[in-house]
Structures are given as structure tokens and as C-alpha cells.
Design a protein around this motif. Structure first.
Motif, PDB file in Angstrom:
ATOM      1  N   MET A 103       0.820  -1.210   0.000  1.00 50.69           N
ATOM      2  CA  MET A 103       0.000   0.000   0.000  1.00 50.69           C
ATOM      3  C   MET A 103       0.861   1.270   0.000  1.00 50.69           C
ATOM      4  N   ASP A 104       2.099   1.160   0.471  1.00 52.47           N
ATOM      5  CA  ASP A 104       3.027   2.292   0.459  1.00 52.47           C
ATOM      6  C   ASP A 104       3.746   2.437  -0.883  1.00 52.47           C
ATOM      7  N   GLY A 105       3.400   1.588  -1.839  1.00 52.56           N
ATOM      8  CA  GLY A 105       3.987   1.702  -3.168  1.00 52.56           C
ATOM      9  C   GLY A 105       5.050   0.672  -3.496  1.00 52.56           C
ATOM     10  N   TYR A 106       5.391  -0.175  -2.552  1.00 56.32           N
ATOM     11  CA  TYR A 106       6.347  -1.255  -2.823  1.00 56.32           C
ATOM     12  C   TYR A 106       5.554  -2.421  -3.406  1.00 56.32           C
ATOM     13  N   TYR A 107       5.200  -2.297  -4.680  1.00 59.88           N
ATOM     14  CA  TYR A 107       4.239  -3.213  -5.294  1.00 59.88           C
ATOM     15  C   TYR A 107       4.747  -4.639  -5.443  1.00 59.88           C
ATOM     16  N   PHE A 108       6.045  -4.856  -5.279  1.00 65.96           N
ATOM     17  CA  PHE A 108       6.572  -6.220  -5.303  1.00 65.96           C
ATOM     18  C   PHE A 108       6.780  -6.785  -3.903  1.00 65.96           C
ATOM     19  N   ALA A 109       6.283  -6.104  -2.874  1.00 64.04           N
ATOM     20  CA  ALA A 109       6.420  -6.622  -1.504  1.00 64.04           C
ATOM     21  C   ALA A 109       5.881  -8.050  -1.474  1.00 64.04           C
ATOM     22  N   PHE A 110       6.598  -8.927  -0.767  1.00 59.13           N
ATOM     23  CA  PHE A 110       6.229 -10.340  -0.784  1.00 59.13           C
ATOM     24  C   PHE A 110       6.681 -11.014   0.504  1.00 59.13           C
ATOM     25  N   GLY A 111       5.777 -11.734   1.137  1.00 56.06           N
ATOM     26  CA  GLY A 111       6.085 -12.440   2.370  1.00 56.06           C
ATOM     27  C   GLY A 111       6.499 -13.870   2.114  1.00 56.06           C
ATOM     28  N   ILE A 112       7.364 -14.361   2.955  1.00 54.70           N
ATOM     29  CA  ILE A 112       7.756 -15.766   2.925  1.00 54.70           C
ATOM     30  C   ILE A 112       7.555 -16.298   4.334  1.00 54.70           C
ATOM     31  N   ARG A 113       6.601 -17.200   4.446  1.00 54.71           N
ATOM     32  CA  ARG A 113       6.246 -17.771   5.749  1.00 54.71           C
ATOM     33  C   ARG A 113       5.212 -18.868   5.544  1.00 54.71           C
ATOM     34  N   TYR A 114       5.444 -20.016   6.125  1.00 52.59           N
ATOM     35  CA  TYR A 114       4.471 -21.103   6.096  1.00 52.59           C
ATOM     36  C   TYR A 114       3.149 -20.605   6.680  1.00 52.59           C
ATOM     37  N   CYS A 115       2.045 -20.892   6.037  1.00 51.08           N
ATOM     38  CA  CYS A 115       0.740 -20.354   6.429  1.00 51.08           C
ATOM     39  C   CYS A 115       0.204 -21.004   7.704  1.00 51.08           C
ATOM     40  N   LYS A 116      -0.086 -20.156   8.654  1.00 50.35           N
ATOM     41  CA  LYS A 116      -0.773 -20.555   9.890  1.00 50.35           C
ATOM     42  C   LYS A 116      -1.772 -19.460  10.255  1.00 50.35           C
ATOM     43  N   LEU A 117      -2.444 -18.890   9.247  1.00 44.17           N
ATOM     44  CA  LEU A 117      -3.338 -17.757   9.489  1.00 44.17           C
ATOM     45  C   LEU A 117      -4.620 -18.144  10.230  1.00 44.17           C
ATOM     46  N   CYS A 118      -5.133 -19.321   9.974  1.00 51.06           N
ATOM     47  CA  CYS A 118      -6.418 -19.721  10.566  1.00 51.06           C
ATOM     48  C   CYS A 118      -6.214 -20.519  11.866  1.00 51.06           C
ATOM     49  N   ASN A 119      -7.198 -20.443  12.748  1.00 48.05           N
ATOM     50  CA  ASN A 119      -7.157 -21.253  13.977  1.00 48.05           C
ATOM     51  C   ASN A 119      -7.104 -22.728  13.634  1.00 48.05           C
ATOM     52  N   VAL A 120      -7.968 -23.126  12.725  1.00 47.99           N
ATOM     53  CA  VAL A 120      -8.014 -24.495  12.231  1.00 47.99           C
ATOM     54  C   VAL A 120      -7.943 -24.414  10.713  1.00 47.99           C
ATOM     55  N   CYS A 121      -6.978 -25.083  10.134  1.00 47.97           N
ATOM     56  CA  CYS A 121      -6.771 -25.026   8.687  1.00 47.97           C
ATOM     57  C   CYS A 121      -7.852 -25.830   7.952  1.00 47.97           C
TER      58      CYS A 121
END
Length: 176
Positions: A103-121
Motif C-alpha cells: 500500500m506504500d507503493g512497494y508493489y513487489f512486496a512479498f512475504g515468505i512464511r508457512y501459512c498458519k493464518l487460521c485457527n483451524v486449517c
């Protein structure tokens, strides 16, 4: 502040502050040269993780080679390395900081992290992922030697001897 290719200083302090607000223990600005790569990390990912051969959105479906992952990460200017202890908080922090940088204009910003966003996958329950656009690759699948990278930054990381020990978790937000 970190100089970019033109010598202009980039101020990423807001992302470091956001990491702290998201309960990260540490947020360290590093360069791609500070990340250590080892093909053995990819092999450990493929042969040491139960999710790899399930061919789900979490693992095994993106087919990024070691060489592609290495080239991609090396093409970035700056990386925010996050350190915390809770898997969900880490996944959330990587995602939120990636989004803030975008959103600040770094349009190629990219995260690297195994997904654990949900309580239960949902995927682990045999259902579709409710947020497939938020899933990012895990560091090992890109060949990142997290142990060596963290240790060279003076950050804690050890093999756990029992399940009662506090785990050190890491995530990366590539910024460009």
C-alpha cells in the motif's frame, strides 16, 4: 534507514514498528546477501514435511525451483526478517507488513512464511482454503537456511529437545 540503488535512503522504521505492534520479538532489516541458501533446506522441506506431497495450496502446488526462489529473493533490495514465538502471530505479521508495504507503493512486496493464518486449517480438514490469496511459500521451500540466517543476525534459534521449549519462529517480508 537503508540506501537504495540511487543512494536515496529508504525508511522502513514503520514496518519495524508495525512488527513490534504485532507481537514480534525482533524485526531486523537485512539485505538479500544476508540470507543463506542451501539446497538441503529444500530437500528437508520435501522429505521432512507431511504437507509437501498432499498437493494442497499450502505445499507442493507452486513448483518453484530452488534456482527460481534464489533468483527471486536476490532480486529484492531489502528484507525485513521477523522473529517471534507464536505461529499464527508470525503468519499474520508477515501478511500485514507485506500488505502495508504494498500500500506504500512497494508493489513487489512479498512475504515468505508457512501459512498458519487460521485457527483451524480448512485445507487440513479436506476443505478449500478460505483465503488462498494470503498463502505464501515457506522459507525452506525456497532453500533458506533459517538457522544460519538467524544466527548470523544474532537471533536465537535452536533445535528443540522437547515440546515444552519455546519455539523461535521466523518470517521474511521482501520489499522493493
Amino acid at each position: 534507514m537503508i540506501p537504495d540503488d540511487t543512494g536515496k535512503m529508504q525508511d522502513y522504521s514503520k514496518y519495524v514498528q508495525l512488527a513490534k505492534e504485532l507481537n514480534m520479538e525482533n524485526a531486523v532489516l537485512i539485505k538479500p546477501e544476508d540470507i543463506f541458501f542451501d539446497l538441503r533446506a529444500v530437500l528437508k522441506c520435501r522429505w521432512g514435511c507431511e504437507d509437501f506431497f498432499k498437493k494442497t495450496i499450502k505445499c507442493g502446488t507452486r513448483d518453484t525451483s530452488f534456482e527460481q526462489g534464489l533468483a527471486m529473493i536476490k532480486s529484492y533490495k531489502d528484507i525485513l526478517m521477523l522473529h517471534g514465538h507464536d505461529a499464527r502471530e508470525m503468519s499474520r505479521a508477515v501478511h500485514e507488513i507485506e500488505r502495508a508495504a504494498f500500500m506504500d507503493g512497494y508493489y513487489f512486496a512479498f512475504g515468505i512464511r508457512y501459512c498458519k493464518l487460521c485457527n483451524v486449517c480448512a485445507v487440513d480438514m479436506g476443505k478449500e482454503c478460505p483465503t488462498p490469496e494470503k498463502v505464501r511459500p515457506c522459507d525452506e521451500s525456497f532453500g533458506i537456511d533459517v538457522y544460519k540466517t538467524a544466527r548470523n543476525q544474532g537471533l536465537p534459534i535452536n533445535v528443540l529437545k522437547n515440546i515444552d521449549q519455546k519455539q523461535n519462529r521466523y518470517g521474511f517480508v521482501l520489499i522493493d
